[in-house]
Design an enzyme around this catalytic site. Sequence first.
Site, PDB file in Angstrom:
ATOM      1  N   SER A 205      38.699  51.675  45.414  1.00  0.00           N
ATOM      2  CA  SER A 205      39.271  51.714  44.139  1.00  0.00           C
ATOM      3  C   SER A 205      39.151  52.893  43.437  1.00  0.00           C
ATOM      4  CB  SER A 205      38.396  50.375  43.750  1.00  0.00           C
ATOM      5  OG  SER A 205      37.006  50.664  43.557  1.00  0.00           O
ATOM      6  N   HIS A 233      41.017  45.115  46.841  1.00  0.00           N
ATOM      7  CA  HIS A 233      42.338  45.707  46.049  1.00  0.00           C
ATOM      8  C   HIS A 233      43.531  45.912  46.896  1.00  0.00           C
ATOM      9  CE1 HIS A 233      39.934  47.221  42.711  1.00  0.00           C
ATOM     10  NE2 HIS A 233      38.891  47.167  43.490  1.00  0.00           N
ATOM     11  N   LYS A 264      40.708  39.320  41.089  1.00  0.00           N
ATOM     12  CA  LYS A 264      41.862  40.426  40.790  1.00  0.00           C
ATOM     13  C   LYS A 264      43.288  39.977  40.753  1.00  0.00           C
ATOM     14  CE  LYS A 264      38.451  43.833  42.639  1.00  0.00           C
ATOM     15  NZ  LYS A 264      37.712  43.875  41.343  1.00  0.00           N
TER      16      LYS A 264
HETATM   17  N1  PLP Z   1      34.800  44.630  46.867  1.00  0.00           N
HETATM   18  C1  PLP Z   1      35.440  45.554  45.981  1.00  0.00           C
HETATM   19  C2  PLP Z   1      36.036  46.605  46.977  1.00  0.00           C
HETATM   20  C3  PLP Z   1      35.526  45.463  44.599  1.00  0.00           C
HETATM   21  O1  PLP Z   1      36.313  46.229  44.136  1.00  0.00           O
HETATM   22  C4  PLP Z   1      34.834  44.402  44.059  1.00  0.00           C
HETATM   23  C5  PLP Z   1      34.955  44.170  42.469  1.00  0.00           C
HETATM   24  O2  PLP Z   1      34.927  44.930  41.533  1.00  0.00           O
HETATM   25  C6  PLP Z   1      34.197  43.535  44.619  1.00  0.00           C
HETATM   26  C7  PLP Z   1      33.910  43.619  46.049  1.00  0.00           C
HETATM   27  C8  PLP Z   1      33.497  42.212  44.067  1.00  0.00           C
HETATM   28  O3  PLP Z   1      34.463  41.198  43.867  1.00  0.00           O
HETATM   29  P1  PLP Z   1      34.062  40.215  42.641  1.00  0.00           P
HETATM   30  O4  PLP Z   1      34.506  40.540  41.431  1.00  0.00           O
HETATM   31  O5  PLP Z   1      34.732  39.025  43.172  1.00  0.00           O
HETATM   32  O6  PLP Z   1      32.694  39.866  42.872  1.00  0.00           O
END
Ligand code: PLP
Length: 418
Positions: A205, A233, A264
């Site tokens: 990200s 993402h 998201k």
């Molecule tokens: N994995 C990645 C690559 C993320 O960007 C995020 C969120 O920022 C998460 C996991 C965590 O997701 P959640 O907001 O559903 O806890």
Amino acid sequence: MPAFSKILSLRAVGQVRHYSAAAQSQLRDILGQQLSAIKEAGTFKAERIITSSQSTQITVQGSEKRILNFCANNYLGLANNPEIVAYSQQLLERYGAGLSSVRFICGTQDIHKQLEQKIAQFHGREDTILYASCFDANAGIFEAILTPEDAVFSDELNHASIIDGIRLCKAKKQRYKHRDLADLEQQLRSSDARLKLIATDGVFSMDGNIAPLARIIELAKKYNALVFVDECHATGFFGATGRGTEEYDQVMGEVDIINSTLGKALGGASGGYTTGPAELISFLRQKSRPYLFSNTLPPAVVGVGLKVMDMLLSSSELSQRVQSNTQRFRDAMTKAGFTIAGENHPICPVMLGDARLASNFADQMLTRGIYVIGFSYPVVPQGKARIRVQISAAHTEEEIDRAVQAFIEVGRGLKVIK
Ligand code: PLP
């Protein structure tokens, strides 16, 4: 007077003393010093208070004006979609505010099972397990399935929740260099673990770059390893029909385990999941601690997920729109002389290098009504500060052109471009 109100009124006149007053003042000192250091380093994260729904145009506290938002993970623009909100309201009324229970005691409704099935159908998998977040899904998986006889191979730039999830497990932990297949292969070759699990983000990200999934899968086959991909993402919008990185890299169905988020692109509410083989999902329902020991997703949030899944199962128009918007932004910015990192992804990092320049640039964009955020060390490597722009299907072409124009004006003023 009830005891609690009495305490409150005593507190108000300063008559309540904490038994731990000394310890608490020590804590305040220790944390206060660290907070000052964070502020001095220029990395203190302040929250900007939004007074509207999440959208491409938002209002923020202290200003009447609408500003154009280019920093949400609202890739499909569904966070305030009226059809989704109305369906979520219906489920709120029919099923109540929440379940006051974890799933296996009395926290599973028919809608939770329906959402799990729809997600499995979307990804073409056997079954799905829901969590309160993808952070929980990542925290719950490695510890549940891996033992000291096993090994996990993790990309060094994986998301914090994967890193934390791996920390909790007892398997041998190996990190390979970012997207470096030679390093990964060398480590797989020399491992004699029972289960070998390769773990990677599908899309990283901070850089908007993509895991070389097809080649990771080749290595997995060669060394009898499993592949785990975090698709936060990517799910819903990346790849021709939004099926994610495996679709983008033309290896549909070949990843063993997918974790992703409902927080998201998929409506932006909250929730996460693991989808994959039936035995894995069934085992996680027995062993995964965030699933066993945390409250179930509330019906209104399940409603968002259900409606989004119905939309995505019947059309891929939104994912095509975010892709064409992304192309428009990347092309115009590159033509103007900016360096945009990443590959074909709506995360478009505008590379600036210097941390103060990035923060100054973002401030000047805001005065032109464009909300973007500068990222600098330690979130990204030293000297690689940037503004991370995120494109949505809901941006109009005119909004994208306005953002590009503002970038050009500020960029010229700050001598980033000619
Ligand atoms: N994995 C990645 C690559 C993320 O960007 C995020 C969120 O920022 C998460 C996991 C965590 O997701 P959640 O907001 O559903 O806890």
